[in-house]
Design a protein around this motif. Structure first.
Motif, PDB file in Angstrom:
ATOM      1  N   GLY A   1       9.801   6.082   3.484  1.00 29.18           N
ATOM      2  CA  GLY A   1       9.813   5.405   2.201  1.00 29.18           C
ATOM      3  C   GLY A   1       8.739   5.840   1.234  1.00 29.18           C
ATOM      4  N   SER A   2       7.754   6.609   1.701  1.00 31.53           N
ATOM      5  CA  SER A   2       6.613   6.949   0.843  1.00 31.53           C
ATOM      6  C   SER A   2       6.472   8.436   0.573  1.00 31.53           C
ATOM      7  N   VAL A   3       7.512   9.197   0.882  1.00 27.78           N
ATOM      8  CA  VAL A   3       7.508  10.636   0.578  1.00 27.78           C
ATOM      9  C   VAL A   3       8.677  10.933  -0.362  1.00 27.78           C
ATOM     10  N   PRO A   4       8.621  12.053  -1.075  1.00 28.85           N
ATOM     11  CA  PRO A   4       9.706  12.375  -2.004  1.00 28.85           C
ATOM     12  C   PRO A   4      11.033  12.581  -1.281  1.00 28.85           C
ATOM     13  N   PHE A   5      12.092  12.144  -1.905  1.00 28.27           N
ATOM     14  CA  PHE A   5      13.429  12.483  -1.430  1.00 28.27           C
ATOM     15  C   PHE A   5      13.666  13.972  -1.647  1.00 28.27           C
ATOM     16  N   ASP A   6      13.258  14.447  -2.824  1.00 25.93           N
ATOM     17  CA  ASP A   6      13.413  15.866  -3.151  1.00 25.93           C
ATOM     18  C   ASP A   6      12.092  16.375  -3.730  1.00 25.93           C
ATOM     19  N   ASP A   7      11.979  16.461  -5.067  1.00 25.43           N
ATOM     20  CA  ASP A   7      10.761  17.025  -5.655  1.00 25.43           C
ATOM     21  C   ASP A   7      10.112  16.071  -6.652  1.00 25.43           C
ATOM     22  N   GLU A   8      10.248  14.753  -6.412  1.00 25.95           N
ATOM     23  CA  GLU A   8       9.583  13.795  -7.288  1.00 25.95           C
ATOM     24  C   GLU A   8       8.062  14.025  -7.282  1.00 25.95           C
ATOM     25  N   ILE A   9       7.438  13.674  -8.382  1.00 21.93           N
ATOM     26  CA  ILE A   9       5.979  13.710  -8.473  1.00 21.93           C
ATOM     27  C   ILE A   9       5.417  12.602  -7.588  1.00 21.93           C
ATOM     28  N   ILE A  10       4.365  12.910  -6.846  1.00 16.59           N
ATOM     29  CA  ILE A  10       3.726  11.913  -5.980  1.00 16.59           C
ATOM     30  C   ILE A  10       2.523  11.327  -6.707  1.00 16.59           C
ATOM     31  N   ILE A  11       2.470  10.002  -6.765  1.00 17.94           N
ATOM     32  CA  ILE A  11       1.288   9.315  -7.293  1.00 17.94           C
ATOM     33  C   ILE A  11       0.582   8.663  -6.114  1.00 17.94           C
ATOM     34  N   SER A  12      -0.535   9.241  -5.726  1.00 24.73           N
ATOM     35  CA  SER A  12      -1.316   8.711  -4.604  1.00 24.73           C
ATOM     36  C   SER A  12      -2.308   7.676  -5.118  1.00 24.73           C
ATOM     37  N   MET A  13      -2.367   6.532  -4.425  1.00 23.20           N
ATOM     38  CA  MET A  13      -3.253   5.446  -4.846  1.00 23.20           C
ATOM     39  C   MET A  13      -4.586   5.459  -4.094  1.00 23.20           C
ATOM     40  N   ALA A  14      -4.839   6.512  -3.338  1.00 22.13           N
ATOM     41  CA  ALA A  14      -5.981   6.530  -2.423  1.00 22.13           C
ATOM     42  C   ALA A  14      -7.344   6.486  -3.110  1.00 22.13           C
ATOM     43  N   LYS A  15      -7.414   6.817  -4.402  1.00 17.83           N
ATOM     44  CA  LYS A  15      -8.708   6.804  -5.085  1.00 17.83           C
ATOM     45  C   LYS A  15      -8.993   5.487  -5.811  1.00 17.83           C
ATOM     46  N   MET A  16      -8.040   4.556  -5.755  1.00 20.85           N
ATOM     47  CA  MET A  16      -8.284   3.238  -6.339  1.00 20.85           C
ATOM     48  C   MET A  16      -8.763   2.314  -5.217  1.00 20.85           C
ATOM     49  N   ARG A  17     -10.010   2.488  -4.807  1.00 16.65           N
ATOM     50  CA  ARG A  17     -10.505   1.867  -3.583  1.00 16.65           C
ATOM     51  C   ARG A  17     -11.728   0.964  -3.800  1.00 16.65           C
ATOM     52  N   GLN A  18     -11.752   0.284  -4.916  1.00 19.24           N
ATOM     53  CA  GLN A  18     -12.868  -0.632  -5.186  1.00 19.24           C
ATOM     54  C   GLN A  18     -12.523  -2.049  -4.741  1.00 19.24           C
ATOM     55  N   ILE A  19     -13.421  -2.647  -3.946  1.00 18.98           N
ATOM     56  CA  ILE A  19     -13.322  -4.072  -3.638  1.00 18.98           C
ATOM     57  C   ILE A  19     -14.002  -4.804  -4.785  1.00 18.98           C
ATOM     58  N   ILE A  20     -13.252  -5.593  -5.529  1.00 20.27           N
ATOM     59  CA  ILE A  20     -13.733  -6.156  -6.793  1.00 20.27           C
ATOM     60  C   ILE A  20     -14.582  -7.399  -6.572  1.00 20.27           C
ATOM     61  N   SER A  21     -14.111  -8.323  -5.754  1.00 20.42           N
ATOM     62  CA  SER A  21     -14.873  -9.555  -5.530  1.00 20.42           C
ATOM     63  C   SER A  21     -14.397 -10.251  -4.270  1.00 20.42           C
ATOM     64  N   PHE A  22     -15.262 -11.147  -3.765  1.00 16.91           N
ATOM     65  CA  PHE A  22     -14.887 -11.984  -2.631  1.00 16.91           C
ATOM     66  C   PHE A  22     -15.613 -13.322  -2.767  1.00 16.91           C
ATOM     67  N   ASP A  23     -14.864 -14.398  -2.747  1.00 15.83           N
ATOM     68  CA  ASP A  23     -15.429 -15.738  -2.853  1.00 15.83           C
ATOM     69  C   ASP A  23     -15.648 -16.279  -1.445  1.00 15.83           C
ATOM     70  N   GLU A  24     -16.923 -16.399  -1.049  1.00 13.38           N
ATOM     71  CA  GLU A  24     -17.236 -16.799   0.322  1.00 13.38           C
ATOM     72  C   GLU A  24     -16.994 -18.284   0.566  1.00 13.38           C
ATOM     73  N   THR A  25     -16.709 -19.045  -0.469  1.00 12.06           N
ATOM     74  CA  THR A  25     -16.360 -20.456  -0.289  1.00 12.06           C
ATOM     75  C   THR A  25     -14.858 -20.620  -0.047  1.00 12.06           C
ATOM     76  N   SER A  26     -14.054 -19.964  -0.885  1.00 13.98           N
ATOM     77  CA  SER A  26     -12.600 -20.107  -0.784  1.00 13.98           C
ATOM     78  C   SER A  26     -11.953 -19.052   0.107  1.00 13.98           C
TER      79      SER A  26
END
Length: 487
Positions: A99-124
């Motif tokens: 499901g995550s590879v091209p069927f033929d020659d579609e352009i691949i958009i890799s999300m691997a560089k969007m790797r920031q953990i933005i926030s974490f609420d330690e109460t909730s």
């Protein structure tokens, strides 16, 4: 474009999409470099991006894009949509249905560089993160703060959170924490035409209109690009114990499941089964010592408990084990707490490494299905009988009893069309007869989309296609995946 292609193991895939796409040009690549920078545009050494995890299908993409920000994703999608250039969104590329590879020659958009953990609420316990973070990284991050991720996968060391959402990943903790449809509070999505749909929320209760985020959870990258997510993380209980017991019959296994649920339900986080053939794939193929001193059994049950009061939990566990042994439902067993982390992780690995062990045989035919518990294991015996005259090496079953989710696996030295033809569509017909699902948690991708009608009525499939046409009228997002051909 969309010429017929042949997969690595001889399967021919012919496009039935009638939309006309424009071919990629040098100018398109130049525009992508302008938007993303040279280091985020790849045109060489793309085999790992084009090949699926099981090596059953290989695409022919000439271009991989690695955006760093939501804005870049938006700009890229706006351009591709305007120019009628199809694309596939790729996270960790651990899909088991191509499901995550091209069927033929579609352009691949890799999300691997969007790797920031933005926030974490330690109460909730609410985590906000970009979609390219590895699941194991998130697990470690929230563990340090007294929480856990609400799901656990064998591929957690490489799969990305965005891909988990796109496929509605289930995994080992489903019995206690349910699906991502319940744990995800909000998403940020870039639509096919580049528009930003901000559905981010940290509220557990929100009854304002349609819950649109649910459309994108499990959509397999066909409706939008998930760029951010907020997730409700459960508190991490201080003590965990994992038990492995040997069982003589599947009927006894179900009795054990009922007993554990009745007597230990407040502690239960995982209840897994595996047959002797699956266990052998780990012990023999991965050269591991047998967890029960070599005492083989037709079935094994592995369950995990968690609590803050370890002494009380283990006292209750010991009582239940004793009662099960008195009834001769258990022939052997062992358990260990996470105080002994090395032994704890080792015992868990006998279940977690089954897929790895099966691949040592050569080629693995993997089916992720749901069936009612009264016929849950019957299909394994049916397939053993059906494949006994073929070159099949192994037929085994393992999976999540609490979710009625069976992982049915067959292996051979190399891909064999005779074995495949004996499995499909017979297996899907069997599942439909028993009102099950042809895909419990892996999705449909390229390998199962043509069989959707075995699990969904025509009216539902028609409505899914209508939604796809409404959101992605040019059909540029992951074409030929999940849904049957769209005209």
């Amino acid at each position: 474009m969309w010429s017929a292609i042949t997969a690595k193991y001889g399967r021919q895939w012919t496009s039935t999409v009638v939309k006309r796409y424009r071919s990629l040009t040098a100018y398109d690549i130049s525009r992508m470099r302008d938007l993303l920078g040279d280091t985020n545009v790849k045109t060489d050494d793309l085999d790992s991006f084009n090949t699926d995890w099981l090596h059953t299908h290989k695409g022919r993409s000439q271009l991989v894009l690695e955006p760093n920000t939501t804005r870049q994703v938006s700009q890229v999608m706006a351009y591709l949509n305007d120019q009628s250039l199809p694309c596939v969104i790729q996270s960790g590329n651990t899909s088991l249905v191509a499901g995550s590879v091209p069927f033929d020659d579609e352009i691949i958009i890799s999300m691997a560089k969007m790797r920031q953990i933005i926030s974490f609420d330690e109460t909730s316990g609410i985590l906000v993160t970009e979609s390219g973070v590895v699941l194991q990284t998130l697990e470690d991050y929230v563990n340090e703060r007294g929480y856990i991720m609400p799901y656990d996968l064998g591929a957690k060391g490489s799969c990305l959170i965005g891909g988990n959402l796109a496929t509605n990943a289930g995994g080992l903790r489903f019995i206690r924490y349910g699906s991502l449809h319940g744990s995800v509070l909000g998403v940020e999505v870039v639509l096919p035409d580049g528009r930003l749909l901000d559905l981010m929320s940290c509220m557990r209760k929100d009854n304002t209109g349609y819950d649109l985020k649910q459309l994108f959870i499990g959509s397999e990258g066909t409706l939008g690009v998930i760029t951010k997510v907020s997730i409700q993380c459960p508190l991490k209980l201080r003590h965990q114990t994992v038990a492995l017991v040997a069982v003589n019959s599947f009927d006894d296994l179900l009795k054990i499941y009922h007993k554990i649920r009745c007597d230990l339900t407040e502690y239960l986080t995982t209840f897994e089964m595996m047959d002797d053939i699956a266990m052998d794939a780990v012990v023999t193929n991965l050269k591991q010592t047998h967890p029960l001193n070599g005492n083989s059994s037709p079935f094994y049950v592995m369950f995990k408990l968690a609590a803050n009061d370890c002494e009380h939990m283990e006292k209750r566990l010991a009582q239940v084990i004793e009662q099960l042994m008195d009834k001769q439902l258990i022939s052997d067993g062992t358990y260990v707490s996470d105080d002994n982390l090395q032994r704890f992780q080792k015992l868990k690995s006998y279940r977690e490494r089954i897929a790895e062990g099966l691949l040592v045989d050569g080629y693995s035919y993997k089916y992720d299905i749901s069936l009612p518990l009264n016929v849950f294991y019957e299909i394994v015996n049916v397939m053993k009988d059906r494949l006994k005259t073929t070159k099949c090496l192994r037929v085994c079953g393992y999976g999540h009893i609490g979710d009625s989710n069976l992982h049915l696996n067959m292996t051979s030295k190399v891909f064999d069309t005779d074995i495949k033809s004996q499995i499909e569509p017979f297996l899907y017909e069997y599942i439909a007869k028993h009102k099950g699902s042809i895909s419990a948690e892996h999705g449909l991708g390229l390998m199962k989309n043509r069989y959707l009608s075995y699990s969904k009525p025509a009216e539902a499939i028609s409505m899914m296609k209508d939604i796809k046409r409404l959101i992605d009228p040019k059909n540029i997002l992951n074409p030929n995946k999940m849904l049957p051909p769209i005209n």
